[in-house]
Design an enzyme around this catalytic site. Structure first.
Site, PDB file in Angstrom:
ATOM      1  N   GLY A 127       9.290 -73.598 -14.508  1.00 37.64           N
ATOM      2  CA  GLY A 127       9.572 -73.960 -13.129  1.00 37.64           C
ATOM      3  C   GLY A 127       8.488 -73.615 -12.137  1.00 37.64           C
ATOM      4  CD  GLU A 128       5.302 -74.159  -7.959  1.00 40.48           C
ATOM      5  OE1 GLU A 128       4.508 -74.059  -8.917  1.00 40.48           O
ATOM      6  OE2 GLU A 128       5.233 -73.411  -6.958  1.00 40.48           O
ATOM      7  CG  ASN A 148      -0.086 -72.733 -26.582  1.00 33.59           C
ATOM      8  OD1 ASN A 148      -0.256 -73.067 -27.741  1.00 33.59           O
ATOM      9  ND2 ASN A 148       0.460 -71.586 -26.229  1.00 33.59           N
ATOM     10  CB  SER A 175      -1.661 -73.201 -11.878  1.00 32.30           C
ATOM     11  OG  SER A 175      -0.837 -72.104 -12.222  1.00 32.30           O
ATOM     12  CG  LEU A 176      -8.000 -74.508  -8.631  1.00 34.89           C
ATOM     13  CD1 LEU A 176      -7.113 -74.462  -7.391  1.00 34.89           C
ATOM     14  CD2 LEU A 176      -9.311 -73.787  -8.338  1.00 34.89           C
ATOM     15  CG  HIS A 177      -4.768 -75.826 -14.505  1.00 33.14           C
ATOM     16  ND1 HIS A 177      -4.960 -74.707 -15.276  1.00 33.14           N
ATOM     17  CD2 HIS A 177      -3.460 -75.808 -14.146  1.00 33.14           C
ATOM     18  CE1 HIS A 177      -3.816 -74.055 -15.375  1.00 33.14           C
ATOM     19  NE2 HIS A 177      -2.903 -74.695 -14.698  1.00 33.14           N
ATOM     20  CB  SER A 202       2.190 -68.175 -11.330  1.00 29.41           C
ATOM     21  OG  SER A 202       1.322 -69.199 -11.775  1.00 29.41           O
ATOM     22  CB  CYS A 262       1.367 -79.883 -14.823  1.00 34.56           C
ATOM     23  SG  CYS A 262       1.501 -79.207 -13.158  1.00 34.56           S
ATOM     24  CD  GLU A 297      10.518 -71.002 -22.784  1.00 34.86           C
ATOM     25  OE1 GLU A 297      11.228 -71.736 -23.484  1.00 34.86           O
ATOM     26  OE2 GLU A 297       9.300 -70.931 -22.886  1.00 34.86           O
TER      27      GLU A 297
HETATM   28  N1  SAH Z   1       4.780 -73.532 -11.970  1.00 40.03           N
HETATM   29  C1  SAH Z   1       3.963 -72.380 -11.848  1.00 40.03           C
HETATM   30  C2  SAH Z   1       4.360 -71.240 -12.748  1.00 40.03           C
HETATM   31  C3  SAH Z   1       4.825 -71.579 -14.128  1.00 40.03           C
HETATM   32  S1  SAH Z   1       3.581 -72.228 -15.201  1.00 40.03           S
HETATM   33  C4  SAH Z   1       2.500 -72.752 -12.056  1.00 40.03           C
HETATM   34  O1  SAH Z   1       2.241 -73.864 -12.460  1.00 40.03           O
HETATM   35  O2  SAH Z   1       1.666 -71.915 -11.763  1.00 40.03           O
HETATM   36  C5  SAH Z   1       2.669 -70.746 -15.625  1.00 40.03           C
HETATM   37  C6  SAH Z   1       1.254 -71.005 -16.062  1.00 40.03           C
HETATM   38  O3  SAH Z   1       1.194 -71.596 -17.353  1.00 40.03           O
HETATM   39  C7  SAH Z   1       0.494 -71.942 -15.127  1.00 40.03           C
HETATM   40  O4  SAH Z   1      -0.777 -71.419 -14.844  1.00 40.03           O
HETATM   41  C8  SAH Z   1       0.422 -73.204 -15.962  1.00 40.03           C
HETATM   42  O5  SAH Z   1      -0.602 -74.033 -15.528  1.00 40.03           O
HETATM   43  C9  SAH Z   1       0.239 -72.642 -17.341  1.00 40.03           C
HETATM   44  N2  SAH Z   1       0.481 -73.586 -18.418  1.00 40.03           N
HETATM   45  C10 SAH Z   1       1.387 -74.583 -18.465  1.00 40.03           C
HETATM   46  N3  SAH Z   1       1.322 -75.253 -19.640  1.00 40.03           N
HETATM   47  C11 SAH Z   1       0.366 -74.655 -20.367  1.00 40.03           C
HETATM   48  C12 SAH Z   1      -0.185 -74.891 -21.672  1.00 40.03           C
HETATM   49  N4  SAH Z   1       0.272 -75.876 -22.432  1.00 40.03           N
HETATM   50  N5  SAH Z   1      -1.187 -74.106 -22.084  1.00 40.03           N
HETATM   51  C13 SAH Z   1      -1.636 -73.082 -21.296  1.00 40.03           C
HETATM   52  N6  SAH Z   1      -1.176 -72.814 -20.072  1.00 40.03           N
HETATM   53  C14 SAH Z   1      -0.185 -73.591 -19.600  1.00 40.03           C
HETATM   54 FE1  SF4 Z   2       4.452 -76.637 -15.629  1.00 34.71          FE
HETATM   55 FE2  SF4 Z   2       3.901 -75.085 -13.501  1.00 34.71          FE
HETATM   56 FE3  SF4 Z   2       3.167 -77.662 -13.553  1.00 34.71          FE
HETATM   57 FE4  SF4 Z   2       5.743 -77.036 -13.346  1.00 34.71          FE
HETATM   58  S1  SF4 Z   2       4.135 -76.608 -11.860  1.00 34.71           S
HETATM   59  S2  SF4 Z   2       4.854 -78.636 -14.630  1.00 34.71           S
HETATM   60  S3  SF4 Z   2       5.830 -75.225 -14.648  1.00 34.71           S
HETATM   61  S4  SF4 Z   2       2.423 -76.023 -14.896  1.00 34.71           S
END
Ligand code: SAH
Ligand code: SF4
Length: 347
Positions: A163-164, A294, A218-220, A195, A113, A89
């Site tokens: 994807g990553e 989300n 993407s630290l989280h 990202s 993740c 997508e």
């Molecule tokens: N793989 C890369 C880029 C794709 S994900 C990464 O992880 O950065 C893009 C962003 O969406 C990332 O910051 C990811 O952590 C976030 N993301 C993934 N699932 C999500 C969700 N359910 N709610 C909000 N953000 C989300």
């Molecule tokens: Fe989702 Fe990015 Fe984690 Fe892959 S690396 S599982 S796309 S948040």
């Protein structure tokens, strides 16, 4: 070759000349494909016979399976079939002053993740450089149909779809080269952001190969114990190593990195996490982007409610960390990355 966008200009010229076409025709087709983002049907200066041959032998390889709009047409999300195989997508987001497309780098993702819909489907395939670039070309075309409330011109690309990107580094770097080629798509590298979940060697190489491209991490979570749970690659590249790599990227590129943080109710939206995040963000001179999580089928935990978001923001602002709460574009059309593809694949 998955799509015509996988070909270099020389390769395309070689094919057309091989068909007995003059070289200028190849130039014409190249310009139409990349600069205008035209489909073969739209190439009125190319004969119908040649258009047909192009479509058969050098297909665009982009099929729109489903399209949903939200925010009064300013957000458009497409489920695309690329190269006749991969379903991914891409999301086009029109704002008052700019238009951004969010592209996928892989069909699925192997990083696992826990909260991510794409992670929940596992890795199906890497996309080729052409398949990645094709999404941006789709966006350039699609941007012309955006409502008058936003510019009708694509301005930015973010690798935040499925994807990553740094786990498909070769193709992602090559796609950036295609998109920034002045004789082709001609986008400025400063308008592209990668990202990543935090793949350290990839971040180090990004600084060397594409120093003008932006970086979002993407630290989280701001301690290894919690981050190991939410973002499994942290076990391989723990926070100190990751911070060192981002600092190296910043020194090499002189750009401000972003930290992405999906706020999960009572998991990573606590005062304690804010206090651990603040010094990291400050040392890196980073901008923190917050977004309420989300909920996804495999992780039905709620995003943080507004009061908790406000508290988290206040804790960061108190110590002068640069922070923005991002809007949740297209939430009602499953715009959290991977959600639409996940529901399409499971039906
Ligand atoms: N793989 C890369 C880029 C794709 S994900 C990464 O992880 O950065 C893009 C962003 O969406 C990332 O910051 C990811 O952590 C976030 N993301 C993934 N699932 C999500 C969700 N359910 N709610 C909000 N953000 C989300
Ligand atoms: Fe989702 Fe990015 Fe984690 Fe892959 S690396 S599982 S796309 S948040």
């Amino acid at each position: 070759m998955k799509t015509v966008y996988d070909l270099t200009r020389e390769q395309l010229t070689g094919r057309l000349v091989g068909w007995g076409e003059p070289a200028f025709r190849a130039k014409q087709v190249w310009t139409q494909l990349w600069k205008r983002g035209a489909t073969y049907e739209e190439m009125s200066d190319v004969s119908p016979a040649l258009r047909e041959r192009l479509a058969t032998e050098l297909p665009l390889g982009v099929e729109v399976l489903d399209e949903r709009t939200a925010d009064r047409g300013a957000t458009r999300k497409a489920l695309l079939k690329l190269g006749n195989t991969h379903v991914i997508e891409a999301v086009l987001m029109g704002y008052r002053d700019r238009v951004t497309v969010c592209v996928s780098s892989q069909a699925g993702c192997a990083m696992g993740c826990t909260f991510c819909a794409t992670g929940q489907m596992g890795l199906r395939n890497n996309l080729t450089a052409g398949e990645i670039a094709a999404q941006v070309v789709w966006a350039r075309r699609e941007a012309r149909r955006l409502p008058a409330t936003t510019p009708q011109r694509l301005g930015n690309v973010v690798f935040m779809g499925m994807g990553e990107p740094l786990a498909n580094e070769r193709h992602v770097f090559a796609s950036i080269a295609k998109l920034t080629d002045p004789s082709g798509f001609g986008m400025g590298a400063r308008h592209i952001t990668v990202s990543t979940v935090g793949i350290v060697p990839g971040i180090d190489r990004l600084a060397g190969v594409h120093p003008q491209v932006g970086l979002a991490v993407s630290l989280h979570a701001a301690d290894d114990e919690l981050r190991d749970q939410l973002v499994p690659p942290n076990r391989r590249y723990p926070l100190t190593k990751l911070e060192e790599s981002i600092a190296g990227w910043r020194a090499a590129t002189r750009r401000r990195p972003s930290i992405e943080w999906a706020l999960i109710d009572h998991v990573n939206d606590t005062e304690q996490q804010a206090e651990l995040l603040a010094p990291i963000a400050r040392r890196l001179g980073a901008h923190v982007n917050l977004i309420p999580l989300n909920p996804t089928p495999g992780y039905p935990v709620m995003g943080s409610p507004p009061a908790r978001i406000r508290r988290f923001v206040a804790a960061l602002e108190r110590v002068r960390v640069n922070v923005t709460v991002r809007d949740t574009r297209g939430r009602n059309i499953d715009a959290a990355c991977g959600q639409l593809a996940l529901s399409a694949l499971s039906t």
